[in-house]
Design a protein around this motif. Structure first.
Motif, short mmCIF file in Angstrom:
data_model
loop_
_atom_site.label_atom_id
_atom_site.label_comp_id
_atom_site.label_asym_id
_atom_site.label_seq_id
_atom_site.Cartn_x
_atom_site.Cartn_y
_atom_site.Cartn_z
N TRP A 41 48.38 115.38 -9.22
CA TRP A 41 47.39 114.25 -8.87
C TRP A 41 47.56 113.06 -9.70
CZ3 TRP A 41 46.28 118.00 -6.09
CH2 TRP A 41 46.09 119.13 -6.28
N LYS A 153 38.41 112.59 1.95
CA LYS A 153 39.10 113.61 2.09
C LYS A 153 39.97 114.16 0.86
CE LYS A 153 39.46 112.82 6.94
NZ LYS A 153 40.14 111.73 7.86
N LEU A 155 39.74 113.58 -2.01
CA LEU A 155 38.74 113.84 -3.14
C LEU A 155 37.90 115.03 -2.70
CD1 LEU A 155 37.27 110.42 -4.42
CD2 LEU A 155 39.48 111.80 -5.35
N GLY A 156 38.25 115.58 -1.80
CA GLY A 156 37.51 116.93 -1.51
C GLY A 156 36.13 116.52 -1.18
N ASN B 115 42.55 120.07 1.30
CA ASN B 115 40.94 119.89 1.29
C ASN B 115 40.80 119.63 2.83
OD1 ASN B 115 41.32 118.97 -1.39
ND2 ASN B 115 41.68 116.79 -0.79
N ILE B 116 39.48 120.08 3.08
CA ILE B 116 38.94 120.21 4.49
C ILE B 116 38.85 118.99 4.93
CG2 ILE B 116 36.95 120.97 5.93
CD1 ILE B 116 36.59 123.35 4.18
N ILE B 117 39.49 119.20 6.18
CA ILE B 117 39.87 117.70 6.75
C ILE B 117 39.67 118.06 8.37
CG2 ILE B 117 40.94 116.41 5.46
CD1 ILE B 117 43.64 117.63 6.75
N ASN B 536 44.84 123.67 -5.75
CA ASN B 536 44.15 122.49 -4.90
C ASN B 536 43.08 122.43 -5.57
OD1 ASN B 536 42.85 120.50 -3.87
ND2 ASN B 536 43.29 121.22 -1.90
N ILE B 537 42.81 121.53 -6.81
CA ILE B 537 41.57 121.47 -7.56
C ILE B 537 40.55 120.70 -6.88
CG2 ILE B 537 42.82 121.50 -9.77
CD1 ILE B 537 42.52 118.69 -10.05
N PHE B 538 40.96 119.89 -5.69
CA PHE B 538 39.94 119.21 -4.93
C PHE B 538 39.02 119.95 -3.98
CE2 PHE B 538 40.32 115.28 -6.81
CZ PHE B 538 41.55 115.05 -7.30
N THR B 540 36.70 122.46 -2.81
CA THR B 540 35.66 123.10 -3.58
C THR B 540 35.05 124.06 -2.70
OG1 THR B 540 34.34 121.27 -3.15
CG2 THR B 540 35.15 121.26 -5.27
N ASP B 541 35.26 124.36 -1.66
CA ASP B 541 34.90 125.33 -0.82
C ASP B 541 35.47 126.83 -1.10
OD1 ASP B 541 34.55 123.09 2.05
OD2 ASP B 541 32.97 123.73 0.57
#
Lengths: 322, 906
Positions: A41, A153, A155-156, B115-117, B536-538, B540-541
Motif C-alpha cells: 500500500w 475505488k 480506497l474501497g 475492491n468492488i468496481i 486486500n485491506i480496502f 470491506t464487503d
C-alpha cells in the motif's frame, strides 16, 4: 536482516535507498517515512491524482496529501441535503479535539464527488460555513470525476457500477490511515468524536502521543450513565451542531426551543426539514439564511424518535431553568 | 434479468440523467431530483439464475462508463447530447458485450477480492499462481498436515522459569526460533495472579515489558513512560472472576493446567511440541507404521520438527511477515481440554514492534477469543483488551459446564464428568446437557480480526468429557461393562447408563484418541506472485481467496482406514461460506451423519443426504460454524472419497448460489467456466480421502442408531414455557441500515438507529440467571451474515418464522446464519440463557470483514441491580487506561414491541 529492495538495478534508486537505509539505521527505529517499499500500500498503490483545494492550490494525492502522514479521508458533495452536513459537523468535533496537531501530523481531506458543482470557491464557502479556516489542516478538494472515482475505488469506498452516474447513493463511510505504516481503517464519521480522536491522535500516530485525551486510571473509571432514547438520539445526531443551552454552534442553541416553537411545527421540522424548506416555510427560510445556509439534515427519524427528542429537549430546558 | 428488465433499467437511468441539471438555481431549496434519495434507485441486482445473464451483466456498466466519460469532457448541457448519442452507445454496448463478453464477465467474479468496481475496469482479480519458478502445485498431491497438540502442563508439576521472552534484534523482527522454543519449553516465568497490576494484598506487581530496551528504540515517544509485561488491563473489572474457585493453591488442587504459546511470524518448526502429544507418536495410527506417524525432517525422531510453512510442498515457504500464528509454526495447533480441568493460557505477543512489518495486512496487537467457551469476560478476548509485542495475556478458561452454579452442584450426576486418565470418570458440577465438543480460538482485535485470523491467528480446541471421551472400545466386553474398573470406557449404545457415547476416535489412550477423530479447518487463501499470503485491506464487503486449503495445505489428500471416522470441520475463512458434499470417485454421495453443531453434541444424529438439504450435501456452513460429521469408509478400500464445495460466491458480500453437484464435479461443466474466468475457483473438490484397508474392529457407535426416533445423545435442554414467556426479547437487525446513517454493516438494536461498533456502547444488558429471546434479522437483502453471540449457546426457536431444519432442531448453536440462501433465512429467533459470569461480551457478524467494519456490539451480563459500569480499556505501550462506557436506552428492557407480537413455539 532488514529486507531491502535496493538491488533493483536502478542507480538513482540505489543511491536514495542507501541514504534512506543510512538514516534509518542511524535513527534505529521506524521513522515517519513513506510506506516501505515492501508494503503493497505505497506509492504504487495509490493513484497520484491531481486535486485542487479550497484555496485553488493544486496538489497530488499521494505525494502531497498522504505520503508519510496520518490522515482522515471522506467523500462529500456540498449540495447534499442529508448526511454530509452532519458528517462534516461530526468530523469537526474530532478536528477540535485534535486542534493543535491538525496540519502538523494529522490531516483531514474532504473530497468532492460532484466536481462540476463543487468548484474550489464553492468548497471554500462550504468550509467557512462550518468555521473551518484555511491552513487548518483540513482541506476540501475537488478533482475530475474519473480521477476521484478511481481514488474511491482504490480506497474501497465505492460501491459497484450503480453509482457511476448517481450522486445520491454514495457511501458516507470514511477512512482513516497512516500511510507510513500501511494501516487503513474504515470507520464512520458518526463514531464518538473521542474515539476517533484517540484513533487518529494516538493509536495510528506512533511518532507522537496526544496527552489531551483524558483517560482515567481504573480508580477513576465512572459509572455508566443511563440515558433515554431522546438523549441517545441527541448525542448521536444533534450535538455536532446544537447545544442544549443558548450557545450558538453551527446551528442554534436549543434552550427552551420547545416553548419557543409551535409543537406541530417543531415536529414537522424534525421529521422533514427539507420539505419545509422546499415549501418556503418562513421560519425555515429564516433559519437557513441565519445559519449560513447550512442545511438542517433530514435524519429519517421515526415519529417515536421525534417525540422522544422533543421530550428530551423539553426536560433538559426545564432542568436548566431550575 | 431478461432483456425487458434490462431495457427498463436503461430507460430509468436515462430519465435520471436528463433530470440532472448542470447548475441548479437554488442549491438549498430545490435539490435536483438525482440527489433526492426517494428517486428510483438502480440497484445492483444479483442474477438469480443462469450463466448467460451474468455474461452480459457487464453491459450496464460499459454504457455507464461511457456516460461518465462524456460527462467529464463535455459542458453542462451534456444531457441533450447524451440523449442523442444513446442509441449509438447502446449498439456499441451490445456489440462489445458479444465481442468482449468473456472479459467483461471475468471481472464479475471478484476472487481473489479486489475492491468492488464495475466490471471491465481494472484491477481484474489476479489468480494466485500455482506455478512459481517452474515449481507447480496441483490438487491432491500434498499430504494433509494433521493438527499438532499444544500439550498441557499441570501447575503442580511445573518448575518456574527465570528467563524472559527473548527479544528481537530490530523493530521489524521476531525473536530467533531456537531461543523462543527454549523459552516456551520452560515453565511459566511468573505465577499467574488474579489482578494484573496488584496482589490481593495491594502490592504492586507490575514488571516492565521484557522487550523494553528494543521497544524504546523503536517507539520514541515512550521516553519517560513505563512499560508493562502483563498486557491485561489492571483493576477489578479485568481481574479473573472467581479465581479462587478454579485456581487455588497449586499444591492442593491438581486441577489447573496451563500452556503457553507465542503469536509470532512464520518459521521452521523446531520440534517444541514433539513430545507433548498425548499419543507420543507411539500409539495407534500415530505409531511408526501407522497412517499418521510423522517424522517431518526424516531424522528418525518422530515429530513435526523441520516442518516449514508451505501451502504446498512445491510452493515457496511463507516468510516471517506473511503468516503470523501460534508458535509461528505449522502444523496448526490443537488444544485437548477436559472439563473440570481449568486452563491458564499464557499468550505471548512476539510479533514485530513495527506495525508496518506485516506485508500489508495484520496488526501486531491481539486479543484472543475462545469461540464460545463459557468463559469469564476478562478472558473472552474482548476486542479492546488487546496487548502489545513483548507482553503476555493470561487467559483463564475454567472449563466449567454451564449451569455450574445451579445444576448438579454436588457433582453427583453420573453423566457429568471428565476422563480421569485411568478409565474412570472425575465428576464435575454443572449441566451435562451443556457438554461441548469442538471449539476454536482466534484473534478478536478491533478493526483487524479478519486480517489477523486470515494471517494465522487461529487454533482449534477439543473439549473432552465423560460423554465425549475420545475413546472407543477395543472389544465388546469393554463396550458393555468397561472392563475392570474402567466404567468410563463402557459405551452408551450398549447400556444407556453408560456415559461415553463412543464416537469414532481410537482405543490406545484413555481419552483424546485422534486416530479416527480428525480436526479439519477449511479456509480460502490467496497469494502474490512470490507465493506469499496476500489480503486486500480496502475491500470491506468481504475477502475471498481463490485457493481452498485444509489445515493450511492447498487441496490435500489424506489416508483413512476403511471404517468410521469423526471429522470436526471448521469454516476458518474470513468471508466465504461452504456447502460441502462428500462423494465417492464416481460422484455419488457417501452417507454421513452430523453429530454436533457448533460444538454442541446434538440430541439426535442427522443423516445425510436428507430432503432438507440441497444436492445431498451438508448444510451451508458459515464462517466459524463447526460441523462434526461421522463418515463410514467401510468397503471402500482402494477408493477415493472427496469433499466438494458447492457454494459459489461472486464477491465477499455473501454466497451467490448452490452449484449442482454434477456440474461441480464435471470438468467440462463448472471447471470449464472457472478456467475461462467465469466461475468461482472455490467451487469443486478440495480434499481427497484415500481409503486404506482396515484390519481392526470398529466398535465406535453407529450413528444410524441415534437418528430421530431412536436413541438420544444429549437431550436438548429446552427452556420451559414459563421461562420463554417471561423472557426479555431483543431484536438485532444486521445489515445496512437505512436513512442517513448509511454506514454499511450496522446492527440496529430493538428497532433503534443502526449503530456501528463503538466499544463504549452497551447495547444489551441481560441479567444473569435469566433466559432471553433474541430476534436476529437480516436488515437488508443481498447480504449474508453469520451472526455470532459470545459466551452462551442459543436454541433456535424459529428459522424464518418456521421450525428449524433437523440439524438445528436438535442442536444448540452460537453462529446463526441470516441471509438469502436456501439454508439461511432472513430471521432467526433464538432463546438464550445467561449464567455464571458477568462482564463484557460481544455479539457480532462473523463475516470477519463485516465484523471489522463495525458489526460489533458489546453487551454486559449483569447481576440484578448492578449498576457499576464496565469501563472500556484503552491499551497502549505504556499501559492500559480506562474510558467510561455508555448504555443504549433499551439495554435493560429490550424490545417491548417485539415481545408483544412474538408467538412462542409449542
Amino acid at each position: 536482516m532488514m529486507k531491502t529492495h535496493c538491488t533493483d538495478g536502478n542507480l538513482t534508486k540505489l543511491f536514495f535507498c542507501t541514504v534512506f537505509m543510512g538514516v534509518v539505521l542511524t535513527l534505529g527505529g521506524s521513522p515517519a517515512w513513506a510506506a516501505s517499499q515492501s508494503s503493497p500500500w505505497g506509492e504504487a498503490y495509490f493513484p497520484n491524482i491531481e486535486l485542487v483545494n479550497q484555496d485553488g492550490k493544486t496538489v497530488r494525492f499521494y505525494d502531497d496529501l498522504i505520503k508519510g502522514k496520518v490522515v482522515a479521508i471522506n467523500f462529500i458533495y456540498t449540495q447534499c441535503g442529508d448526511t454530509c452536513p452532519l458528517e462534516t459537523a461530526s468530523l469537526r468535533q474530532v478536528y477540535k479535539l485534535l486542534a493543535d496537531r491538525m496540519g502538523k501530523d494529522i490531516f483531514f481531506y474532504s473530497i468532492s464527488i460532484d466536481p462540476e458543482h463543487d468548484t474550489p470557491k464553492v468548497l471554500k464557502t462550504y468550509a467557512e460555513r462550518f468555521r473551518i479556516g484555511s491552513d487548518s489542516g483540513w482541506s476540501f478538494l475537488t478533482g475530475s470525476k474519473a480521477d476521484t472515482t478511481l481514488l474511491r475505488k482504490k480506497l474501497g469506498l465505492f460501491r459497484d457500477g450503480v453509482e457511476a452516474g448517481k450522486l445520491g447513493e454514495h457511501n458516507t463511510s470514511f477512512l482513516v490511515g497512516n500511510e507510513s505504516t500501511g494501516q487503513w481503517i474504515k470507520r464512520s464519521p458518526f463514531d464518538e468524536p473521542k474515539v476517533l480522536a484517540w484513533l487518529l491522535g494516538r493509536s495510528l500516530s506512533h511518532a507522537k502521543t496526544d496527552r489531551k485525551t483524558e483517560l482515567a486510571s481504573y480508580a477513576k473509571a465512572q459509572q455508566i450513565p443511563r440515558i433515554s432514547k431522546g438523549e441517545d438520539l441527541f448525542r448521536s445526531r444533534c450535538d455536532a451542531c446544537h447545544s442544549l443551552d443558548d450557545q450558538e454552534g453551527l446551528g442554534p442553541g436549543l434552550l427552551n426551543v420547545t416553548k419557543q416553537r409551535d409543537r406541530a411545527w417543531l415536529t414537522r421540522w424534525l421529521k422533514a426539514p427539507d420539505k419545509l424548506l422546499a415549501e418556503q416555510d418562513p421560519i425555515a427560510l429564516e433559519l437557513y439564511n441565519r445559519y449560513k445556509k447550512i442545511l438542517m439534515p433530514n435524519l429519517r427519524l421515526s415519529d417515536a424518535d421525534v417525540e422522544a427528542l422533543i421530550a428530551y429537549m423539553e426536560a433538559s430546558s426545564k432542568a436548566a431553568g431550575q | 434479468m431478461n432483456w425487458t428488465t434490462y431495457l427498463s433499467h436503461w430507460d430509468n437511468a436515462k430519465k435520471q440523467d436528463r433530470n440532472m441539471t448542470g447548475k441548479p438555481q437554488n442549491p438549498g431549496l430545490n435539490p435536483p431530483d438525482s440527489i433526492n434519495r426517494s428517486a428510483p434507485a438502480m440497484t445492483a441486482d444479483k442474477p438469480a439464475s443462469s450463466m448467460a445473464v451474468a455474461r452480459c451483466k457487464g453491459q450496464d456498466n460499459v454504457s455507464q462508463r461511457q456516460r461518465g466519460l462524456f460527462e467529464t469532457r463535455l459542458a453542462a448541457d451534456t444531457d441533450r447530447r447524451n440523449f442523442l448519442l444513446d442509441p449509438l452507445l447502446f449498439v456499441t454496448a451490445v456489440i462489445s458485450c458479444y465481442v468482449g463478453g468473456t472479459n467483461l464477465a471475468h471481472a464479475v467474479f471478484n476472487i481473489p477480492t479486489e475492491n468492488i468496481i464495475p466490471p471491465a475496469l481494472e484491477p481484474v482479480p489476479v489468480p494466485s499462481p500455482l506455478c512459481i519458478n517452474g515449481s507447480c502445485a496441483t490438487p491432491f498431491t500434498a499430504k494433509l498436515v494433521l493438527f499438532e497438540e499444544f500439550g498441557l502442563n499441570k501447575m503442580s508439576d511445573s518448575a518456574p522459569s527465570a528467563s524472559s521472552l527473548p527479544s528481537p534484534t530490530g523493530c521489524q523482527d521476531t525473536p530467533a526460533g531456537q531461543a523462543l522454543d527454549s523459552f516456551l519449553k520452560a515453565g511459566l516465568n511468573s505465577v499467574p495472579t488474579r489482578r494484573s497490576d496488584k496482589t490481593d494484598a495491594g502490592v504492586d506487581i507490575s514488571t516492565p515489558n521484557p522487550w523494553e530496551a528494543q521497544v524504546r528504540t523503536c517507539v520514541d515517544w515512550l521516553a519517560g513512560l513505563p512499560t508493562y509485561a502483563d498486557g491485561r488491563p489492571g483493576g477489578e473489572d479485568f481481574a479473573h472472576q472467581r479465581w479462587g474457585e478454579f485456581f487455588t493453591d497449586s499444591k492442593k488442587d491438581n486441577n489447573l493446567a496451563w500452556f503457553q504459546s507465542a503469536m509470532t511470524g512464520a518459521r521452521v518448526n523446531g520440534g517444541l511440541r514433539d513430545n507433548m502429544q498425548l499419543h507420543n507418536y507411539q500409539v495407534g495410527e500415530f505409531a511408526p507404521g501407522g497412517l499418521y506417524y510423522l517424522d517431518a525432517d526424516g531424522d528418525g525422531e518422530p515429530g513435526s520438527k523441520g516442518l516449514e510453512i508451505k501451502i504446498h510442498p512445491n510452493l515457496p515457504t511463507q516468510s516471517t511477515n506473511s503468516v503470523w500464528t501460534f508458535d509461528g509454526t505449522l502444523p496448526p495447533k490443537l488444544l485437548m481440554a477436559c472439563y473440570g480441568e481449568s486452563i491458564l493460557f499464557r499468550h505471548y505477543n512476539a510479533l514485530p514492534i513495527d506495525i508496518a512489518a506485516n506485508n500489508g495486512f495484520g496488526k501486531n496487537t491481539i486479543s484472543t477469543h475462545e469461540h464460545n467457551g463459557h468463559n469469564p469476560a476478562e478472558s473472552d478476548g474482548f476486542m479492546h483488551a488487546y496487548f502489545y509485542p513483548g507482553q503476555f495475556y493470561d487467559y483463564h478458561w475454567p472449563m466449567a459446564l454451564a449451569g455450574y452454579d445451579s445444576i448438579n452442584i454436588g457433582a453427583t450426576d453420573a453423566r457429568t464428568g471428565a476422563p480421569d486418565g485411568q478409565g474412570g470418570i472425575t465428576p464435575v458440577r454443572g449441566d451435562w446437557h451443556e457438554t461441548m465438543s469442538t471449539h476454536w480460538f482466534h484473534d478478536h482485535m478491533l478493526d483487524y480480526t479478519a486480517q489477523n485470523v486470515y494471517k494465522g491467528n487461529a487454533a482449534m480446541m477439543n473439549y473432552y468429557s465423560a460423554i465425549d471421551r475420545g475413546r472407543e472400545p477395543a472389544n465388546m466386553e469393554e463396550a458393555t461393562n468397561g472392563v475392570d474398573d474402567k466404567p468410563g470406557w463402557a459405551c452408551h449404545y450398549a447400556n444407556p447408563d453408560n456415559a461415553n457415547l463412543c464416537f469414532p476416535s481410537g482405543s490406545g489412550l484413555d481419552w483424546g484418541n485422534r486416530d479416527y477423530d480428525m480436526n479439519l479447518v477449511v479456509a480460502d487463501k490467496a497469494w502474490d506472485q512470490n507465493g506469499q499470503l496476500k489480503f486486500n485491506i480496502f475491500n470491506t464487503d468481504g475477502y475471498l481467496g481463490d485457493r481452498i486449503t485444509v489445515n493450511w495445505i492447498y487441496k490435500p489428500y489424506v489416508d483413512v482406514r476403511a471404517r468410521r471416522y469423526r471429522f470436526r470441520i471448521l469454516n476458518g475463512s474470513v468471508s466465504r461460506y461452504y456447502k460441502i458434499a462428500i462423494v465417492d470417485q464416481t460422484g455419488k454421495i457417501v452417507p454421513s451423519w452430523m453429530i454436533a453443531n457448533d460444538g454442541n453434541i446434538m440430541q439426535h444424529a442427522v443423516p445425510f443426504p436428507n430432503s432438507a438439504s440441497a444436492q445431498g450435501a451438508w448444510p451451508e456452513q458459515g464462517i466459524a460454524e463447526r460441523y462434526d460429521m461421522i463418515v463410514d469408509f467401510k468397503g471402500m478400500e482402494g477408493k477415493s472419497v472427496y469433499l466438494v464445495n458447492l457454494l459459489e460466491h461472486k464477491d465477499g458480500l455473501g454466497p451467490n448460489k448452490v452449484i449442482a453437484l454434477s456440474d461441480a464435479l464435471d470438468p467440462a461443466k463448472y471447471q470449464a467456466l472457472v478456467d475461462k474466468g467465469n466461475g468461482d475457483p472455490g467451487v469443486g473438490k478440495f480434499l481427497e480421502f484415500r481409503v486404506q484397508a482396515y484390519n481392526g474392529a470398529d466398535l465406535s457407535m453407529n450413528p444410524a442408531d441415534y437418528v430421530e426416533g431412536k436413541k438420544q445423545m444429549i437431550p436438548l435442554n429446552k427452556p420451559s414455557t414459563a421461562e420463554l414467556q417471561n423472557a426479555v426479547q431483543r431484536t438485532f437487525d444486521f445489515g445496512k441500515s437505512n436513512g442517513t446513517d448509511l454506514v454499511p454493516w450496522t446492527i440496529k438494536t430493538d428497532g433503534g438507529s443502526g449503530l456501528a461498533a463503538d466499544t463504549h456502547r452497551v447495547s444489551a444488558a441481560p441479567t444473569i440467571g435469566k433466559t432471553e429471546i433474541w430476534h436476529i434479522k437480516l436488515g437488508g437483502k443481498g447480504w449474508s451474515h453469520p451472526v455470532h453471540v459470545h459466551f452462551e449457546e442459543g436454541q433456535i426457536l424459529y428459522r424464518g418464522g418456521k421450525t428449524p431444519p433437523p440439524w438445528e432442531k436438535y442442536a444448540r448453536k452460537d453462529v446463526y446464519r441470516v441471509g438469502s440462501l436456501p439454508d439461511s433465512t432472513e430471521s432467526v429467533d433464538m432463546a438464550i440463557r445467561f449464567r455464571e459470569f458477568a462482564g463484557t461480551y460481544v455479539e457480532h457478524c462473523h463475516n470477519t470483514q463485516h465484523e471489522d467494519k463495525a458489526m460489533l456490539l458489546r453487551w454486559d451480563a449483569e447481576h440484578p441491580n448492578q449498576t457499576v459500569a464496565i469501563p472500556t480499556p484503552m491499551p497502549d505501550w505504556d499501559g492500559v487506561k480506562y474510558d467510561p462506557s455508555v448504555y443504549l436506552p433499551t439495554a435493560k428492557t429490550g424490545d417491548l414491541a417485539a415481545k408483544k407480537s412474538f408467538v412462542l413455539p409449542k
